[in-house]
Design an enzyme around this catalytic site. Structure first.
Site, PDB file in Angstrom:
ATOM      1  N   LYS A 197      -0.941  -9.569  15.218  1.00 53.00           N
ATOM      2  CA  LYS A 197      -0.146 -10.493  14.346  1.00 53.00           C
ATOM      3  C   LYS A 197      -0.557 -12.107  14.840  1.00 53.00           C
ATOM      4  CE  LYS A 197       2.897 -10.274  11.855  1.00 53.00           C
ATOM      5  NZ  LYS A 197       2.882 -10.161  10.276  1.00 53.00           N
ATOM      6  N   TYR A 239       0.029  -4.674  18.484  1.00 53.36           N
ATOM      7  CA  TYR A 239       0.951  -5.178  17.219  1.00 53.36           C
ATOM      8  C   TYR A 239       0.863  -6.798  17.298  1.00 53.36           C
ATOM      9  CZ  TYR A 239       4.836  -6.859  14.720  1.00 53.36           C
ATOM     10  OH  TYR A 239       5.743  -7.690  13.730  1.00 53.36           O
ATOM     11  N   LYS A 241       0.823  -1.337  -0.122  1.00 55.15           N
ATOM     12  CA  LYS A 241      -0.036   0.085   0.114  1.00 55.15           C
ATOM     13  C   LYS A 241       0.823   1.224   0.007  1.00 55.15           C
ATOM     14  CE  LYS A 241      -0.538   0.712   5.065  1.00 55.15           C
ATOM     15  NZ  LYS A 241      -1.445   0.587   6.125  1.00 55.15           N
ATOM     16  N   TYR A 283      14.780   2.805  26.331  1.00 55.96           N
ATOM     17  CA  TYR A 283      13.283   2.687  27.139  1.00 55.96           C
ATOM     18  C   TYR A 283      13.670   1.975  28.717  1.00 55.96           C
ATOM     19  CZ  TYR A 283      11.130   3.595  22.717  1.00 55.96           C
ATOM     20  OH  TYR A 283      10.476   3.977  21.574  1.00 55.96           O
ATOM     21  N   THR A 313       5.982 -13.126  13.758  1.00 58.43           N
ATOM     22  CA  THR A 313       7.019 -12.674  14.817  1.00 58.43           C
ATOM     23  C   THR A 313       7.013 -13.461  16.156  1.00 58.43           C
ATOM     24  OG1 THR A 313       7.362 -10.873  16.043  1.00 58.43           O
ATOM     25  CG2 THR A 313       5.191 -10.960  15.378  1.00 58.43           C
ATOM     26  N   ASP A 314       8.153 -13.307  16.698  1.00 60.44           N
ATOM     27  CA  ASP A 314       8.179 -14.154  18.029  1.00 60.44           C
ATOM     28  C   ASP A 314       7.552 -13.407  18.893  1.00 60.44           C
ATOM     29  OD1 ASP A 314      10.016 -11.798  18.241  1.00 60.44           O
ATOM     30  OD2 ASP A 314      11.649 -12.960  18.858  1.00 60.44           O
ATOM     31  N   GLU A 315       6.983 -12.202  18.698  1.00 61.39           N
ATOM     32  CA  GLU A 315       6.281 -11.612  19.643  1.00 61.39           C
ATOM     33  C   GLU A 315       5.136 -11.825  20.177  1.00 61.39           C
ATOM     34  OE1 GLU A 315       6.275  -7.295  19.373  1.00 61.39           O
ATOM     35  OE2 GLU A 315       8.169  -7.138  18.741  1.00 61.39           O
TER      36      GLU A 315
HETATM   37  P1  NAD Z   1       8.112  -2.656   7.401  1.00 63.21           P
HETATM   38  O1  NAD Z   1       7.135  -1.843   8.311  1.00 63.21           O
HETATM   39  O2  NAD Z   1       9.436  -2.267   7.278  1.00 63.21           O
HETATM   40  O3  NAD Z   1       7.082  -2.938   6.055  1.00 63.21           O
HETATM   41  C1  NAD Z   1       6.083  -3.347   6.069  1.00 63.21           C
HETATM   42  C2  NAD Z   1       5.401  -3.247   4.616  1.00 63.21           C
HETATM   43  O4  NAD Z   1       3.887  -3.661   4.588  1.00 63.21           O
HETATM   44  C3  NAD Z   1       5.298  -1.692   4.349  1.00 63.21           C
HETATM   45  O5  NAD Z   1       5.718  -1.448   2.892  1.00 63.21           O
HETATM   46  C4  NAD Z   1       3.857  -1.446   4.431  1.00 63.21           C
HETATM   47  O6  NAD Z   1       3.399  -0.337   3.272  1.00 63.21           O
HETATM   48  C5  NAD Z   1       3.266  -2.730   4.074  1.00 63.21           C
HETATM   49  N1  NAD Z   1       1.743  -2.594   4.255  1.00 63.21           N
HETATM   50  C6  NAD Z   1       1.287  -2.464   5.572  1.00 63.21           C
HETATM   51  N2  NAD Z   1      -0.137  -2.599   5.677  1.00 63.21           N
HETATM   52  C7  NAD Z   1      -0.258  -2.965   4.428  1.00 63.21           C
HETATM   53  C8  NAD Z   1      -1.588  -3.138   3.668  1.00 63.21           C
HETATM   54  N3  NAD Z   1      -2.642  -3.052   4.644  1.00 63.21           N
HETATM   55  N4  NAD Z   1      -1.651  -3.423   2.565  1.00 63.21           N
HETATM   56  C9  NAD Z   1      -0.592  -3.470   1.794  1.00 63.21           C
HETATM   57  N5  NAD Z   1       0.724  -3.240   2.284  1.00 63.21           N
HETATM   58  C10 NAD Z   1       0.832  -2.971   3.586  1.00 63.21           C
HETATM   59  O7  NAD Z   1       8.002  -4.161   8.156  1.00 63.21           O
HETATM   60  P2  NAD Z   1       9.286  -5.259   8.159  1.00 63.21           P
HETATM   61  O8  NAD Z   1       9.958  -5.087   9.184  1.00 63.21           O
HETATM   62  O9  NAD Z   1       9.844  -5.557   6.821  1.00 63.21           O
HETATM   63  O10 NAD Z   1       8.392  -6.687   8.455  1.00 63.21           O
HETATM   64  C11 NAD Z   1       7.809  -7.286   7.297  1.00 63.21           C
HETATM   65  C12 NAD Z   1       6.941  -8.448   8.062  1.00 63.21           C
HETATM   66  O11 NAD Z   1       7.700  -9.427   9.006  1.00 63.21           O
HETATM   67  C13 NAD Z   1       5.668  -8.201   9.216  1.00 63.21           C
HETATM   68  O12 NAD Z   1       4.596  -8.918   8.764  1.00 63.21           O
HETATM   69  C14 NAD Z   1       6.411  -8.185  10.371  1.00 63.21           C
HETATM   70  O13 NAD Z   1       5.343  -8.493  11.470  1.00 63.21           O
HETATM   71  C15 NAD Z   1       7.354  -9.461  10.196  1.00 63.21           C
HETATM   72  N6  NAD Z   1       8.399  -9.383  11.335  1.00 63.21           N
HETATM   73  C16 NAD Z   1       9.342  -8.314  11.259  1.00 63.21           C
HETATM   74  C17 NAD Z   1      10.423  -8.526  12.316  1.00 63.21           C
HETATM   75  C18 NAD Z   1      11.222  -7.575  12.148  1.00 63.21           C
HETATM   76  O14 NAD Z   1      12.168  -7.482  13.183  1.00 63.21           O
HETATM   77  N7  NAD Z   1      11.342  -6.227  11.622  1.00 63.21           N
HETATM   78  C19 NAD Z   1      10.552  -9.490  12.708  1.00 63.21           C
HETATM   79  C20 NAD Z   1       9.705 -10.990  12.633  1.00 63.21           C
HETATM   80  C21 NAD Z   1       8.713 -10.594  11.951  1.00 63.21           C
HETATM   81  O1  DAU Z   2      10.651  -9.553  17.863  1.00 64.51           O
HETATM   82  C1  DAU Z   2      10.479  -9.353  16.457  1.00 64.51           C
HETATM   83  C2  DAU Z   2       9.910  -7.968  16.502  1.00 64.51           C
HETATM   84  O2  DAU Z   2      10.884  -7.289  16.551  1.00 64.51           O
HETATM   85  C3  DAU Z   2       9.158  -7.456  15.187  1.00 64.51           C
HETATM   86  O3  DAU Z   2       8.047  -8.226  15.150  1.00 64.51           O
HETATM   87  C4  DAU Z   2       8.750  -6.195  14.876  1.00 64.51           C
HETATM   88  O4  DAU Z   2       8.108  -5.857  13.900  1.00 64.51           O
HETATM   89  C5  DAU Z   2       9.794  -5.403  15.075  1.00 64.51           C
HETATM   90  O5  DAU Z   2       9.409  -3.910  15.173  1.00 64.51           O
HETATM   91  C6  DAU Z   2      10.700  -5.678  16.457  1.00 64.51           C
HETATM   92  O6  DAU Z   2      10.021  -5.308  17.654  1.00 64.51           O
HETATM   93  P1  DAU Z   2      10.652  -4.581  19.092  1.00 64.51           P
HETATM   94  O7  DAU Z   2       9.779  -3.976  19.685  1.00 64.51           O
HETATM   95  O8  DAU Z   2      11.372  -5.585  19.602  1.00 64.51           O
HETATM   96  O9  DAU Z   2      11.473  -3.550  18.180  1.00 64.51           O
HETATM   97  P2  DAU Z   2      12.178  -2.077  18.283  1.00 64.51           P
HETATM   98  O10 DAU Z   2      13.335  -1.779  17.491  1.00 64.51           O
HETATM   99  O11 DAU Z   2      10.827  -1.098  18.288  1.00 64.51           O
HETATM  100  O12 DAU Z   2      12.705  -1.995  20.010  1.00 64.51           O
HETATM  101  C7  DAU Z   2      13.823  -3.130  20.080  1.00 64.51           C
HETATM  102  C8  DAU Z   2      14.040  -2.915  21.680  1.00 64.51           C
HETATM  103  O13 DAU Z   2      14.582  -1.366  21.744  1.00 64.51           O
HETATM  104  C9  DAU Z   2      12.887  -2.970  22.392  1.00 64.51           C
HETATM  105  O14 DAU Z   2      12.894  -3.408  23.722  1.00 64.51           O
HETATM  106  C10 DAU Z   2      12.355  -1.358  22.935  1.00 64.51           C
HETATM  107  C11 DAU Z   2      13.947  -0.553  22.833  1.00 64.51           C
HETATM  108  N1  DAU Z   2      13.646   0.687  22.334  1.00 64.51           N
HETATM  109  C12 DAU Z   2      13.306   0.934  21.257  1.00 64.51           C
HETATM  110  C13 DAU Z   2      13.364   2.158  20.539  1.00 64.51           C
HETATM  111  C14 DAU Z   2      12.792   2.577  19.132  1.00 64.51           C
HETATM  112  C15 DAU Z   2      14.555   1.569  22.864  1.00 64.51           C
HETATM  113  O15 DAU Z   2      15.186   1.341  24.165  1.00 64.51           O
HETATM  114  N2  DAU Z   2      14.599   2.758  22.427  1.00 64.51           N
HETATM  115  C16 DAU Z   2      13.996   3.133  21.563  1.00 64.51           C
HETATM  116  O16 DAU Z   2      14.183   4.439  21.014  1.00 64.51           O
END
Ligand code: NAD
Ligand code: DAU
Length: 353
Positions: free
Chosen positions: A164, A160, A33, A217, A135-137
């Site tokens: 998921k 979130y 999107k 945090y 995700t593991d969350e």
């Molecule tokens: P991201 O936020 O970088 O990208 C997500 C993409 O999905 C974006 O381009 C967004 O436009 C698109 N999107 C969101 N809602 C949409 C909708 N309704 N229709 C069409 N497109 C849509 O996320 P990411 O970090 O690349 O994560 C990708 C997937 O992997 C997610 O499902 C997330 O839950 C999962 N995941 C992420 C992590 C992580 O650490 N980033 C870890 C485990 C799993």
């Molecule tokens: O575990 C997988 C997940 O990891 C994915 O499903 C999510 O999409 C991805 O965003 C990520 O989630 P987290 O919440 O773990 O990621 P984030 O980078 O937001 O934060 C990582 C850790 O760092 C978390 O304990 C919060 C902390 N944090 C985060 C930010 C942005 C800080 O302490 N300071 C910050 O400014």
């Protein structure tokens, strides 16, 4: 082979499409999107130097049922890999409804469209697959011991992770009820190039080089299990070859680090790389904790290691070094995507409303 990737304009989907363009001959449809977190530059760079007919972008919001169905009917995929989701925990605290729309309703619309397509084309498509990337969350929060595995009960604690978890349950229900061939993977925290600078690692790098305070945090003792994004992509591809339909695979990097460790490690690496007189560590500030902050995530990757024979290629030190270098060399990209998104690194997730 035609593959429909959802969320391909995001961080992990982009890494997957780059790999597919470089290493396979698949026809790739990228459905996205285009949210604040999206960017197509990394894909367009590769696509412009390869066979343009192999890649097509479909600007679709999965929350729109009829456009989703049209996109699936149009692309007629052999495989769907579903990554599209709102992915930032902090944003889910401020605006949960977006997460319900995209992650739950969006997954439902995609499943329905996939089912219709698969039922119509069973005779043409032998190995249809709906691969749901999660995700593991969804498993909740660990104390100082224990690990998540494929049998861990679901216990999501943020809007979130709850969205998921809900999408995982829907996907599994389509396997049991309609026999739709599905796979689910639950991965730990990814990091690497092209990640939108709102997540911990790119945010810290950006804050440090902009000489702004670096927010940790709470007490910084929360632990995440870090995996370099290309290793996640390799796991996804290998599961297509050796995974069993209907099964779940947990993917993790066996790289548990506390947030305080991560932030200090990046500061020290930047001190060395930029030869800074003042230590970047002086910018660290402990700030109000994230509401409902999960304490620790840790994946037991035995199933994927033993059954799929996958393991990460990069150590945490190698991956983070590459990542820091990439952000140092791509400041213009970071500034541009932040500007386009209207986000300048401010604190989010403190329950705005
Ligand atoms: P991201 O936020 O970088 O990208 C997500 C993409 O999905 C974006 O381009 C967004 O436009 C698109 N999107 C969101 N809602 C949409 C909708 N309704 N229709 C069409 N497109 C849509 O996320 P990411 O970090 O690349 O994560 C990708 C997937 O992997 C997610 O499902 C997330 O839950 C999962 N995941 C992420 C992590 C992580 O650490 N980033 C870890 C485990 C799993
Ligand atoms: O575990 C997988 C997940 O990891 C994915 O499903 C999510 O999409 C991805 O965003 C990520 O989630 P987290 O919440 O773990 O990621 P984030 O980078 O937001 O934060 C990582 C850790 O760092 C978390 O304990 C919060 C902390 N944090 C985060 C930010 C942005 C800080 O302490 N300071 C910050 O400014």
């Amino acid at each position: 082979m035609k593959i429909l990737v959802t969320g391909g304009a995001g961080f992990i989907g982009g890494a997957l499409i780059r790999k597919l363009l470089q290493n396979t001959s698949y026809k790739i449809f990228n459905l996205d999107k285009l949210s604040y977190a999206s960017d197509l530059v990394s894909i367009n760079q590769i696509n412009s130097s390869s066979d343009i007919n192999r890649y097509e972008f479909l600007n679709v919001d999965l929350a729109d049922q009829s456009k989703t169905q049209d996109a699936v009917e149009y692309s007629k995929p052999d495989k769907i890999i579903h990554l599209a989701a709102e992915s930032h925990v902090d944003r889910s605290i401020d605006s949960p409804s977006l997460f319900i729309q995209s992650n739950i309703l969006g997954t439902f619309n995609l499943l329905e469209s996939a089912k219709i397509h698969w039922e119509k084309s069973k005779k043409d498509i032998i190995d249809f697959l709906f691969h749901h990337v999660s995700t593991d969350e969804v498993f909740g929060s660990l104390g100082s011991t224990g690990q998540f595995n494929e049998d861990t009960k679901y216990d999501p604690r943020s809007p979130y992770s709850a969205s998921k978890a809900s999408s995982d349950h829907l996907v599994r229900s389509y396997f049991h009820t309609y026999e739709l061939p599905i796979l689910i993977t639950n991965c730990s925290n990814n990091y690497g190039p092209w990640q939108f600078p709102e997540k911990l690692i790119p945010l810290v790098i950006m804050k440090a080089i902009s000489n702004e305070y670096i927010p940790i945090y709470g007490n910084g003792k929360n632990i995440r299990d870090w995996l370099f994004v290309d290793d996640h992509v390799d796991a996804l591809l290998q599961i297509w070859d050796r995974g069993v339909i209907g099964e779940t695979y947990c993917i993790g990097g066996e790289s548990e680090r506390s947030n305080k460790f991560i932030v200090e490690y990046i500061c020290e690496a930047l001190n060395k790389k930029l030869n800074n007189k003042k230590s970047f560590k002086e910018l660290i500030k402990f700030v109000k904790d994230r509401p409902g902050h999960d304490h620790r995530y840790s994946i037991n990757p035995n199933k994927i290691k033993n059954q799929i024979k996958w393991k990460p290629k990069l150590t945490f030190e190698e991956g983070i070094d590459r990542t820091i270098d990439w952000y140092l060399n791509n400041q213009a990209w970071c500034k541009r995507v932040l500007l386009d998104a209207g986000y300048s690194g401010e604190r989010i997730g403190l329950q705005k409303e």
